[in-house]
Design a protein around this motif. Structure first.
Motif, short mmCIF file in Angstrom:
data_model
loop_
_atom_site.label_atom_id
_atom_site.label_comp_id
_atom_site.label_asym_id
_atom_site.label_seq_id
_atom_site.Cartn_x
_atom_site.Cartn_y
_atom_site.Cartn_z
N TRP A 18 23.22 -98.59 -33.07
CA TRP A 18 23.08 -97.73 -31.90
C TRP A 18 21.62 -97.42 -31.62
O TRP A 18 21.12 -97.66 -30.51
N LEU A 54 27.08 -100.85 -24.52
CA LEU A 54 27.84 -99.60 -24.54
C LEU A 54 29.22 -99.80 -25.18
O LEU A 54 29.73 -98.88 -25.84
N TYR A 99 26.14 -90.03 -24.54
CA TYR A 99 26.71 -91.36 -24.37
C TYR A 99 27.90 -91.30 -23.40
O TYR A 99 28.01 -92.11 -22.49
N ARG A 103 28.04 -93.18 -19.87
CA ARG A 103 29.07 -94.20 -19.66
C ARG A 103 29.91 -93.88 -18.42
O ARG A 103 30.22 -94.76 -17.63
#
Length: 153
Positions: A18, A54, A99, A103
């Motif tokens: 990550w 992602l 995140y 997203r």
């Protein structure tokens, strides 16, 4: 002992994927794409590359959560953990929230704009994504610092 070591290995691999992936995207992939590709190709490339990354981060988050909880439970529960572990958990949860936002909002908007061929709208999403990734990258570095330096402080 072996189980704890395996959980730690999985945890470190997921975190390295990550955080390292964010660094690679920010300092290598994005600048190279901007330097070598025309806007439509660059935007399609970045949407596809970010999408793959992602998706990998989604898996990394599951691994991080599962391995982290496992290590805490094997270590006697949260009450017995060093403050650095609590810092890692707090920072990690913030990273997961960022995140999720990235997203669901700017990346989803980028994908829709690229699919529609709306290059102006797509281009407006990339700086937003870059800023969110920069924040998460800084948080990720702080997590590594808490993990390594926490026990020494």
């Amino acid at each position: 002992m072996l189980l704890t070591a395996l959980l730690l290995l999985l945890h470190l691999l997921a975190a390295a994927f990550w955080v390292g992936g964010m660094a690679l995207m920010q300092w290598a992939v994005r600048p190279a794409a901007a330097q070598t590709l025309e806007p439509p190709e660059r935007l399609r490339f970045m949407a596809a590359t970010l999408g793959r990354f992602l998706n990998g981060v989604r898996v990394a988050i599951v691994v991080l959560l599962a391995s982290g909880v496992g290590m805490v439970l094997l270590g006697g529960g949260p009450g017995g953990m060093h403050w650095g572990v609590h810092a890692m958990v707090a920072l990690g949860l913030v990273m997961i929230g960022l995140y999720g936002h990235l997203r669901r909002t700017p990346f989803a908007q980028l994908e829709r704009a690229v699919a529609a061929g709306d290059w102006s709208a797509a281009a407006q999403r990339l700086p937003v994504i870059r800023r969110l990734v920069n924040v998460n990258l800084a948080l990720g570095v702080a997590v590594f610092a808490a993990a390594v330096l926490g026990p020494a402080l």
